[in-house]
Design an enzyme around this catalytic site. Sequence first.
Site, PDB file in Angstrom:
ATOM      1  N   SER A 183       0.843  -1.196   0.000  1.00  0.00           N
ATOM      2  CA  SER A 183       0.000   0.000   0.000  1.00  0.00           C
ATOM      3  C   SER A 183       0.878   1.246   0.000  1.00  0.00           C
ATOM      4  O   SER A 183       1.637   1.449  -0.935  1.00  0.00           O
ATOM      5  CB  SER A 183      -0.956  -0.039   1.201  1.00  0.00           C
ATOM      6  OG  SER A 183      -1.868   1.041   1.150  1.00  0.00           O
ATOM      7  N   THR A 184       0.831   2.060   1.050  1.00  0.00           N
ATOM      8  CA  THR A 184       1.583   3.315   1.081  1.00  0.00           C
ATOM      9  C   THR A 184       3.076   3.054   0.886  1.00  0.00           C
ATOM     10  O   THR A 184       3.677   2.285   1.621  1.00  0.00           O
ATOM     11  CB  THR A 184       1.359   4.042   2.420  1.00  0.00           C
ATOM     12  OG1 THR A 184      -0.033   4.162   2.664  1.00  0.00           O
ATOM     13  CG2 THR A 184       2.002   5.420   2.398  1.00  0.00           C
ATOM     14  N   HIS A 209      -2.750  -1.019  -3.258  1.00  0.00           N
ATOM     15  CA  HIS A 209      -3.885  -0.138  -3.009  1.00  0.00           C
ATOM     16  C   HIS A 209      -3.714   1.121  -3.857  1.00  0.00           C
ATOM     17  O   HIS A 209      -2.793   1.908  -3.651  1.00  0.00           O
ATOM     18  CB  HIS A 209      -3.961   0.246  -1.533  1.00  0.00           C
ATOM     19  CG  HIS A 209      -4.237  -0.916  -0.628  1.00  0.00           C
ATOM     20  ND1 HIS A 209      -3.912  -0.901   0.712  1.00  0.00           N
ATOM     21  CD2 HIS A 209      -4.816  -2.116  -0.860  1.00  0.00           C
ATOM     22  CE1 HIS A 209      -4.280  -2.052   1.263  1.00  0.00           C
ATOM     23  NE2 HIS A 209      -4.824  -2.797   0.325  1.00  0.00           N
ATOM     24  N   MET A 302       0.051   1.039   5.228  1.00  0.00           N
ATOM     25  CA  MET A 302      -0.657   1.358   6.463  1.00  0.00           C
ATOM     26  C   MET A 302      -1.803   0.376   6.659  1.00  0.00           C
ATOM     27  O   MET A 302      -2.462  -0.026   5.712  1.00  0.00           O
ATOM     28  CB  MET A 302      -1.207   2.786   6.381  1.00  0.00           C
ATOM     29  CG  MET A 302      -1.998   3.243   7.610  1.00  0.00           C
ATOM     30  SD  MET A 302      -0.987   3.369   9.108  1.00  0.00           S
ATOM     31  CE  MET A 302       0.078   4.754   8.673  1.00  0.00           C
ATOM     32  N   ASP A 305      -4.380  -4.890   6.174  1.00  0.00           N
ATOM     33  CA  ASP A 305      -4.804  -5.699   5.035  1.00  0.00           C
ATOM     34  C   ASP A 305      -3.671  -6.650   4.641  1.00  0.00           C
ATOM     35  O   ASP A 305      -2.532  -6.223   4.470  1.00  0.00           O
ATOM     36  CB  ASP A 305      -5.163  -4.798   3.847  1.00  0.00           C
ATOM     37  CG  ASP A 305      -5.788  -5.568   2.693  1.00  0.00           C
ATOM     38  OD1 ASP A 305      -6.400  -6.624   2.947  1.00  0.00           O
ATOM     39  OD2 ASP A 305      -5.671  -5.110   1.545  1.00  0.00           O
TER      40      ASP A 305
END
Length: 361
Positions: A183-184, A209, A302, A305
């Site tokens: 993600s991030t 994401h 973050m 997930d």
Amino acid sequence: MSIAVLIVDDSAVVREILSQMLSTAPDIEVLGASPDPIFAMNRMKMRWPDVIVLDIEMPRMDGLTFLRKIMEERPTPVIICSSLTEQGARITLDAMSAGAVAVITKPTINLKSFLQNASKDLVQEVRNAAGARMGALKRMARPAGHEAGGGIAPKLTADVVLEAPSGLEKYRTTEKIIAIGTSTGGTQALEYLLPRLPATCPGVAVVQHMPERFTASFASRLNGLCRVEVREARSGDRLTPGMALIAPGGRHLLVKRSGAQYVAEVKDGPLVSRHRPSVDVLFRSVAVCAGGNALGVIMTGMGDDGARGMREMHDAGARTIAQDEESCVVFGMPAEAINHGGVDEVMSLERIAHTLAGIRG
């Protein structure tokens, strides 16, 4: 201490709405809202912000040039506020590659109501960005040659998309697959990792994401950097050696068994772990269909997930790897996977790349 935020956008409406939205959060202080980077740089001489919310297309100096100047002078978490257009997606991906940590999309119509409805997401993105490790981004030099929920809906698990592994699917073939979730900071991590894989590596399925309409451009960008073929996943695509499939924004990516082969399935469904695509959904599908034939990697991001799905992959016999804290922009997702007991090894991003490069499909 509060998070000091500077907004840079040439739209007076956007500046006003973003300022109002962020000012409602008790832990966020809006330092100001500048119409272009020149005004912003003058303001930053007085006080440097903790987070910058930045438009891309602006007069006098474009956002991408401004972002690169910031990263050279004093690396700072930047959230890109970008339009939902193909051109906007391409420029935003350039910004992510240059060091931006997140992107918030904005439509060209009904902008005011959209931004007001997205206020919780924006506040959370600012909080996430404030905790980003900018030193890790700086180390991810490219080699030469969310959907988040609004916080009101219940947090769903992968059960809403597919059943958990039953223990009956653990059969082996000679074909291996790799599943990656991030993600991030993940766009930069994937730009570091995937170009280092040889064309002989196993098929790769990736959940990053990312907003809808951005993943096709992201896959195309990666394809131009890599020896493996990279494209946005479509239902029925085979995970063959030398192929990497990126989950489309706004849809879940699953892996299914078809005889001795593995194929992608792209499907709609509710948010899982407050994301679509969800790493938990991908990892569970791999646990169900591949078991010990698979390798799972969870990287910077973050939230949690992927933590449950990685435990399911681990329990199904897959080898599982988490990115270490030092090389992560945000250590949240790998840390949660470790806490859930589903991680076999913790590695730097450099070592993950070396490990995957040594696996043959």
